[in-house]
Every structure is written in C-alpha cells, then in structure tokens.
Design an enzyme around this catalytic site. Structure first.
Site, PDB file in Angstrom:
ATOM      1  N   THR A 199      -1.114   0.589 -10.246  1.00  0.00           N
ATOM      2  CA  THR A 199      -2.416   0.081  -9.828  1.00  0.00           C
ATOM      3  C   THR A 199      -3.155   1.040  -8.903  1.00  0.00           C
ATOM      4  OG1 THR A 199      -3.516  -1.963  -9.107  1.00  0.00           O
ATOM      5  CG2 THR A 199      -1.681  -1.161  -7.759  1.00  0.00           C
ATOM      6  N   ARG A 235       0.714   3.822  -3.257  1.00  0.00           N
ATOM      7  CA  ARG A 235       0.098   5.116  -2.953  1.00  0.00           C
ATOM      8  C   ARG A 235       1.140   6.216  -2.758  1.00  0.00           C
ATOM      9  NH1 ARG A 235      -5.517   4.084   0.328  1.00  0.00           N
ATOM     10  NH2 ARG A 235      -5.657   1.831   0.085  1.00  0.00           N
ATOM     11  N   GLU A 245     -12.225   0.706 -10.238  1.00  0.00           N
ATOM     12  CA  GLU A 245     -11.886  -0.244 -11.296  1.00  0.00           C
ATOM     13  C   GLU A 245     -12.781  -0.133 -12.533  1.00  0.00           C
ATOM     14  OE1 GLU A 245      -9.915  -1.337  -7.721  1.00  0.00           O
ATOM     15  OE2 GLU A 245     -12.079  -1.126  -8.073  1.00  0.00           O
ATOM     16  N   GLU A 259       0.820  -1.207   0.000  1.00  0.00           N
ATOM     17  CA  GLU A 259       0.000   0.000   0.000  1.00  0.00           C
ATOM     18  C   GLU A 259       0.858   1.263   0.000  1.00  0.00           C
ATOM     19  OE1 GLU A 259      -3.031   0.091  -0.586  1.00  0.00           O
ATOM     20  OE2 GLU A 259      -3.945  -1.801   0.021  1.00  0.00           O
ATOM     21  N   ASP A 297      -5.180 -10.059  -8.043  1.00  0.00           N
ATOM     22  CA  ASP A 297      -5.575  -9.273  -9.212  1.00  0.00           C
ATOM     23  C   ASP A 297      -4.433  -8.557  -9.921  1.00  0.00           C
ATOM     24  OD1 ASP A 297      -5.282  -7.723  -6.960  1.00  0.00           O
ATOM     25  OD2 ASP A 297      -7.101  -6.549  -7.240  1.00  0.00           O
TER      26      ASP A 297
END
Length: 645
Positions: free
Chosen positions: A633, A280, A544, A276, A409
């Site tokens: 992502t 980010r 998404e 994360e 994913d």
C-alpha cells in the site's frame, strides 16, 4: 356666588431629590424593568438568558470572517490591476520574491487525528479566506516565518514557488520542460515519448531539495529549507529507494545506498507506528532487495522486522499501534487501547515476505493470526468492517460506521493482494474480498447529480453520507487488478466508473488538483456534482488516483488514462513545485492564485506518486509486471510467490 379664591403656584422637581413620587427618571425605569424581570418565571428568565448568550457567541464567531471578507475586498480592489499583470498563464519561476504577499498565519490551536499515511503532528490553522486545514508544526526551525523572510520566502502567483533571489530558468525553458502541449492545451503526441523523462526531472527536483535541506531526515520542508522528523529514520530516503531503481537514477540510488549502509540504524530509543514503519521502511527495504539482490537491504529489513514484533504481544494478538524499536516495548495510543482496522490488516504482505526470505515463520504467523481473528468477528455489514478494533478484547469497537476511506481502506486492498501474493491459494482471503465488494455495491455505492458520477460514500448507523476521501481512489486500481486475475467482469466496469469520478475530483477544482475529501450532491436540481468543505481543501501530493490510472492503463491500454495522469503531473508542477528544490502540499485546491503552501513534502510523493506516474507513462509492460509483482500500500513491489506445485 363667587368661587373661593385659590393660590396659584409652580412646582419644580430637582433631579437630585429622592422623593418616591413619579418623576420619569432613568432610575425609576430601571426599577420598573427589574420588577418586571422578577415577575417572569424562572423558565422565562432562563430562556431569555440563553438566547442572549447564543447571540453573543454567534457575534464573536462571525466577526473575524466578516472583517476579513471586507478587508479582502478592499485589498482585492487595490491589487487587481497589479495581479493581472504579474500572474503568468504558464508555470514559471518568478524572478524576485515579493515580500508580504503571503499573509501571516496564526499559531496552531487544536489537534486533529491523523489519517493513514499522515504523521500525527497535524494541527488546524486558519488560512486565507477562512480555509482551515492541517499543517505540520514540528520542524527544525524555531521560527519559520522569520527564517522564510531571511531566505526570501515566498513569492506566489499560482505557479512555481520561488524561494531564491535568483531564477532557475527562463519562462521559455520552464515551458519546454514542464508544459509540452499543443495549441488546444492537450498533451501533444510528439511530446508523449518525453513523459517518462518529465517524471525523472520531477524526481530529480524533489530529490535535490531533500538532499540539500533534509538529507537523512524523515521529510523535507521545502519552503523553509529545513526538515521535519517523525521517527528519525530517513523515511523519504528509504521510501524512494526502489523508485530511483525503477526510474534508472543510478547515481542518486548509489548515494542513498551509501547512507543506508553507513548511517541507518534502528537501535534508537524512539516510538514508531507499526503500520507506517512496516509499509514504508520494511516494505521499502524488502522491495529494494527484490529488485537489486543486494543483501544489505535484506539485513536491514530483518533488523527492523524483528524490532517491530513486540507489537504483537497483546492479550488478543491484535497488535498495538506503537513500538519502541530501541527498548523492545509496545503500547497503544495514549488516549485509547484501540488500533485501526486498516493498520492491523495492512502489514501482512511485508511480514509474509520477510518470513519467506528469511525462512523464519514467526513473522508470517503473527500477521496470519490477525487475519484469522478479523475473519471470524461479528460486527461486519455484508463484509464491510468497522474502523477500530480493541487490542485487549480483540473485538470491533465504534461499530456501525463503515467507510472505504481512512482507517479501513487498505484492509480491502490487502485481502486481494495477499491472495495474489500467495499464488491464489488462500480461499478465505478471496471470499472475504468478494463479499466486501458486494457490500460496497449494496451499501455504499451511489450516483451524483446532475452528471451521475458513481461514488463510494460512507454509512453511519444506517445513515448514508455522500462523503468520499481521496484515499478511496485506490479502489479502481484494486478492482481492475482483481478482474485481471480472473474475478468478475463487472469489477472492471465499476473500476472504470470510479476512475472517471476520481479524475473529476481533480478536473473540477480550480487548480486541477484533488482535495483530501469531497461531498457529492445527490439532490435533483444540483448545479455541480462535487462540493468541498473549507477544512477539506488541502492536497497532500497523494498517489491513489495516479495509482489507479496506472492499473487501468496497464489492463485496458486506453490512452485517456495516460492523458489524465499527465494533466495531474503538470498541475503538481504548476502549483506545488518549489524553485529551490522539492514539492509542497497545499491547503486550498480551490484557489489557484494562492493555494496556500503547507511547507511539507510527504515521503510518499517520491515513494508512490512519482513511481506510479513513471510506470503509467512507460511503454515497457514488463517493467514491474503485474503478473510477477504485487504492490504494497506504499507502492513497494514485492514478488508474487513462485508456485511450489
């Protein structure tokens, strides 16, 4: 001959006498039942006891639901008339907060593992009408309910949530700002030119809430006008930096930049999640540097990048999930030595770019070793990978479960995007990606009934499940991106089919917003394609679907993708917008009258969702050209490396 005379008499038995004779008393019946019980075999007695206990447990479990349903019916009868008057047809801010409209929620009871992009502080709550979902419990306020009452929280009628005594605008103003539609309810062509500005207005509204109530903190809690901390590193602010630059919000960008320059420090004794914080924070800083050229952001990126490197100090070179960026130590989660496959294989774009910019090869070398290890592992199914990998052995664990949802994913996403980032030279990455897509087609792709929606399910030890996470809606965009870069045309065909499915996950819900997870019907005679379990009805403002809409529109120019995106933006404004500033995730997309706001605005709403919507509506194809940038992502655009040939 006479019969001998006999004495007549009356016999009276008293209840207090304890003779052994039959008297039809309760005591005798108890003794008789006990004798019959003792005559039963041990197996028979055990079976009877088991059934009684089971009935007792079922009774306890169903009692609250039955009573709540009955009370709900009574309540509904009492308020039907008043609700029909107060509920607006179009979104607006209510003039007065109505007390006691929101039913009190019980305290959280059990923890739930967090999925990708979600903090670990999620717990289950029993919601109105029996909806269980996740709610953040860590916050600044000690008593949210009490604080909410003091601040006039919450008025809800399926529209904008009002947290203030005074209104922010009239009904007509709100209509003109958020709902430019024609008489048939479809977006009007006259208003389409204003759609980018509508996204800017949504961003400004979200930013206002963050600035007023959560400045410098990780995430806004818009209803309680407070904040929640995850890492204590200003996640929302950093996640939104490149969004503000792309949207042309220079004033907001400059005040955020000033905070980064004067307040942001990574010298903290705090554990952060490697994945994360990479996508980010590191991704956000690298992206902002690539767009602005300001060395402030590269310096900060190098600082956090170097502090994350201890995660790779494992026996297998598969990184730990958590790093203390102040102490320089790393460790797996408390409950396991595993990391998720998505987490360890979705940090490569960022560390590779950091090496390119700093000319320090250790960052790229560390993440390249992870890809090398995963490439050669056993346990794959036609290129599909399990969800977990052990940091000690370097082997897949919990094998036999395959999904394109949470915990797996972005592995598939980063195979393609690393190949694109590096100039399409790393054939191993491309081969793994192509094999995985064929594995999806062979093992996970099915159609629903009755309308034949194409969806991606899950496989567990050979058993197919028609379960699809909203997270899987990244796939249409990724497939389209691959087709744009020369991969087979049938990838684009599949992208269009899955895009339709992801849109239906929105349009078939009463609020027009998708739940976190859906299940598709596959049986003939089904009346609807999509079913949603009670615990899966929440919406976290996820990006998404609008991400894939952006890719599909960029490559096809089909107007319907823009129209779908605008519908989603309108429904975000209608059901998640908070009048005092910010947007909130909701617990129930099936209930437009009470979607049950969760009091949390995820950082990715600003970092991803609004960014992709703006790019979808923009008429400038060179605004973050997909031939020059690749998105990580978390929607942070990183440059495609220039060719050295």
């Amino acid at each position: 001959m006479h019969t001998p005379p006999r004495q007549d008499y009356v016999s009276i038995s008293f209840a207090g006498q304890r003779s052994g004779s039959y008297n039809n008393s309760k005591q005798w019946r108890r003794q008789s039942c006990w004798r019959k019980w003792k005559q039963l075999s041990r197996l028979q007695r055990s079976l009877i006891l088991f059934i009684l206990v089971l009935l007792f447990i079922c009774g306890i479990a169903t009692y609250p639901t039955v009573t709540e349903h009955l009370s709900g019916l009574t309540e509904g009868e009492q308020h039907t008339e008043s609700n029909s008057v107060l509920r607006p047809v179009v979104p607006h801010v209510l003039p007065e907060p109505l007390k006691q409209v929101r039913p009190p929620l019980p305290e959280p009871t059990s923890k739930k593992l967090s999925n990708r992009r979600g903090p670990p502080f999620l717990q289950n709550r029993l919601q109105k009408k029996g909806n269980a979902s996740d709610t953040v419990v860590e916050d600044k306020a000690a008593d949210t309910k009490k604080e909410g009452e003091d601040n006039g929280v919450i008025s809800w009628r399926g529209a904008v949530i009002d947290t203030d005594q005074a209104t922010e605008g009239t009904k007509d103003e709100q209509n003109s700002e958020d709902s430019p539609v024609d008489q048939k309810g479809k977006p009007s062509k006259e208003s389409e030119a204003n759609w980018p500005e509508a996204v800017r207005e949504s961003f400004r509204h979200a930013w206002k809430g963050y600035k007023d109530f959560a400045w410098g903190h990780d995430e806004l809690r818009p209803l309680s006008k407070s904040y929640s901390e995850w890492f204590g590193l200003g996640l929302t602010l950093i996640d939104a930096l490149d969004t503000m630059w792309i949207l042309g919000l220079k004033e907001e960008f400059e005040e955020a930049k000033a905070w980064v320059a004067t307040e942001l420090t990574f010298n903290k004794n705090v554990d952060v999640n490697l994945f994360e914080s990479t996508i980010r924070i590191l991704g956000g800083l690298l992206s902002t540097y690539s767009l602005t050229g300001d060395s402030l952001f590269l310096d900060k990126a190098k600082d956090i990048g170097s502090r994350l490197m201890p995660a790779f100090n494992t026996p297998s070179k598969i990184p730990y999930s958590d790093v203390n960026i102040g102490k320089g130590t790393a460790h797996p989660p408390r409950w396991t030595s595993d990391s998720t496959v998505a987490e360890v294989t979705s940090i490569q774009l960022e560390f590779r770019e950091l090496s390119r910019l700093t000319q320090e090869p250790q960052y790229q070398a560390a993440v390249a070793e992870v890809m090398k290890q995963v490439h050669k592992l056993d346990g794959k199914l036609d290129g599909l990978v399990p969800m977990f990998i052990n940091t000690n052995s370097g082997q897949f664990t919990h094998q036999g479960i395959y999904t394109l949802g949470a915990r797996a994913d972005s592995y598939y996403e980063y195979l393609l995007k690393q190949w694109i980032q590096g100039g399409k030279k790393e054939d191993q990455l491309l081969e793994d990606y192509l094999q995985a897509i064929e594995g999806v087609k062979r093992n996970l792709l099915q159609k629903s009934s009755p309308n034949g929606l194409t969806f991606v399910g899950e496989l567990s030890h050979g058993q197919f499940s028609p379960k699809m996470d909203h997270l899987v809606c990244f796939l249409p965009g990724t497939l389209a991106l691959g087709a744009h870069n020369g991969l087979p045309d049938d990838h684009m065909d599949l992208a269009k089919q899955l895009m339709e499915t992801c849109y239906q996950m929105y349009v078939q819900m009463e609020t027009g917003l998708s739940p976190e997870i859906v299940h598709f019907n596959m049986h003939e005679g089904s009346t609807r394609d999509i079913e949603v379990k009670l615990a899966d009805r929440h919406n976290l403002l996820r990006p998404e679907t609008v991400e894939s809409l952006f890719y599909l529109y960029r490559f096809t120019k089909d107007q319907k993708y823009r129209d779908w995106g605008y519908e989603i933006l309108q429904n975000f404004n209608k059901y998640t917008k908070v009048s005092s500033g910010g947007y909130t995730s909701i617990n129930n997309v099936r209930d437009p009258d009470y979607p049950s706001p969760r009091d949390k605005m995820e950082s990715f709403f600003l970092g991803e969702t609004l960014k992709y919507l703006y790019l979808l509506f923009s008429d400038d194809p060179n605004l973050i050209s997909l031939d020059q940038y690749v998105f990580n992502t978390e929607a942070h655009p990183l440059p495609i490396w220039p060719s050295t040939v």
